[in-house]
Motif scaffolding. Structure first.
Motif, mmCIF file in Angstrom:
data_model
loop_
_atom_site.group_PDB
_atom_site.id
_atom_site.type_symbol
_atom_site.label_atom_id
_atom_site.label_comp_id
_atom_site.label_asym_id
_atom_site.label_seq_id
_atom_site.Cartn_x
_atom_site.Cartn_y
_atom_site.Cartn_z
ATOM 1 N N HIS A 23 0.824 -1.202 0.000
ATOM 2 C CA HIS A 23 0.000 0.000 0.000
ATOM 3 C C HIS A 23 0.855 1.248 0.000
ATOM 4 N N PRO A 24 1.621 1.444 -1.068
ATOM 5 C CA PRO A 24 2.651 2.478 -1.062
ATOM 6 C C PRO A 24 2.120 3.893 -1.220
ATOM 7 N N SER A 25 3.004 4.835 -0.901
ATOM 8 C CA SER A 25 2.771 6.255 -1.154
ATOM 9 C C SER A 25 3.321 6.598 -2.533
ATOM 10 N N VAL A 64 -1.306 8.378 5.782
ATOM 11 C CA VAL A 64 -0.509 7.911 6.906
ATOM 12 C C VAL A 64 0.684 8.846 7.029
ATOM 13 N N ASN A 65 0.805 9.501 8.151
ATOM 14 C CA ASN A 65 1.853 10.508 8.343
ATOM 15 C C ASN A 65 1.827 11.560 7.230
ATOM 16 N N GLY A 66 0.660 11.991 6.891
ATOM 17 C CA GLY A 66 0.527 13.056 5.897
ATOM 18 C C GLY A 66 0.650 12.623 4.450
ATOM 19 N N GLN A 67 0.882 11.330 4.203
ATOM 20 C CA GLN A 67 1.006 10.868 2.825
ATOM 21 C C GLN A 67 -0.129 9.914 2.466
ATOM 22 N N GLY A 86 3.438 2.851 10.787
ATOM 23 C CA GLY A 86 2.766 3.322 9.581
ATOM 24 C C GLY A 86 2.496 2.250 8.551
ATOM 25 N N GLU A 87 2.834 1.007 8.866
ATOM 26 C CA GLU A 87 2.579 -0.072 7.910
ATOM 27 C C GLU A 87 1.075 -0.260 7.705
ATOM 28 N N VAL A 88 0.698 -0.568 6.465
ATOM 29 C CA VAL A 88 -0.712 -0.821 6.143
ATOM 30 C C VAL A 88 -0.847 -2.274 5.731
ATOM 31 N N ILE A 89 -1.739 -2.992 6.384
ATOM 32 C CA ILE A 89 -1.865 -4.430 6.175
ATOM 33 C C ILE A 89 -3.293 -4.758 5.733
ATOM 34 N N ASP A 90 -3.415 -5.658 4.757
ATOM 35 C CA ASP A 90 -4.740 -6.082 4.294
ATOM 36 C C ASP A 90 -5.444 -6.919 5.346
ATOM 37 N N GLY B 66 -7.741 17.431 1.561
ATOM 38 C CA GLY B 66 -6.449 17.785 2.133
ATOM 39 C C GLY B 66 -6.475 18.353 3.533
ATOM 40 N N GLN B 67 -7.665 18.506 4.123
ATOM 41 C CA GLN B 67 -7.744 19.043 5.475
ATOM 42 C C GLN B 67 -8.267 17.988 6.449
ATOM 43 N N GLU B 68 -7.590 17.875 7.577
ATOM 44 C CA GLU B 68 -8.044 16.943 8.610
ATOM 45 C C GLU B 68 -9.337 17.460 9.211
ATOM 46 N N ARG B 69 -10.235 16.523 9.529
ATOM 47 C CA ARG B 69 -11.514 16.896 10.136
ATOM 48 C C ARG B 69 -11.602 16.254 11.511
#
Lengths: 127, 127
Positions: A23-25, A64-67, A86-90, B66-69
DNA sequence: ATAAAAACAGTAATAATTCTTATTATTGTT
DNA sequence: AACAATAATAAGAATTATTACTGTTTTTAT
């Protein structure tokens, strides 16, 4: 899907997304391809990711962390996000209900899809 | 909750969040308070929202355009996001299952909470 | 009242994403 | 194969949400 001219780079971007479960950025996709495509531009990655999303070929998993994170698996499925690393897992196949079904009929708008995201600590981050 | 010095502005920020069901952004909270607190700074809104989140007094609903809610209702409940106008609507009480329960036991990490977010078009945007 | 700590305003800095412009690649047509 | 027509691109500038910094003000405990 709108028809577009073929583009080697667009194809490569989609290939990267399809060949990983991470689940990349956008940045990560860019870093993967930069060695093989030295003239690749980050803007191109962003632009094509947008196109894929418009065309329904990928989905956004959330930021995740803004990305923003992307997923080429468009089948409805839940995700787990580790709030530490921050890892995303299915979580595919682990839910025995369809949240979309569960809510339609109760809500006056039209529901296109439903995101289910678990948060916590992944196994690695639990020590 | 860590103990903090009292602050009139912090109190006002939380009041705004608690007195609306619109799941506002930092910018919106700032705009609401600026008339009554002309020397309020946007950084103060951001800083206090972070503190509230750390202390568990509010939750993040997700980013819209783009804005956190944010949401001062910390009881687990689902949300609906209109992908056309960006409105965020509570779906409290409309789900008859606890997704956290549904997944624990199948997953090796530790689950803290679960977000359920529906996407689609709200009634107003359907014309 | 006063001194220490926390909160603040104002502004600068950061960082993800989008936009702009000139160039290059693709595609259908001779 | 040469050709336009047009979509796709690189590079970098611009935008925008959020965070960090600095000097000042507010709160609170003594």
């Amino acid at each position: 899907m709108k028809d577009r001219k073929h583009s080697r780079k667009r194809e490569a971007i989609l290939d990267v997304l399809r060949s990983t479960k991470t689940h990349p950025s956008a940045e990560w996709v860019y870093a993967q391809l930069k060695p093989s495509y030295p003239d690749l531009s980050l803007g191109t990655v962003y632009r094509n990711l947008s196109l894929f999303r418009e065309d329904g070929q990928i989905i956004c998993v959330g930021t995740v962390n803004g990305q923003e994170r992307f997923d080429a698996n468009t089948k409805p499925h839940a995700h787990f996000i580790c709030d530490r690393c921050g890892e995303v897992i299915d979580m595919e196949g682990r839910l025995c209900f369809d949240p979309g079904d569960a809510a339609s009929g109760f809500f006056a708008g039209s529901i296109d899809y439903c995101e289910v995201t678990f948060h916590g600590k992944c196994l690695k981050c639990m020590e």
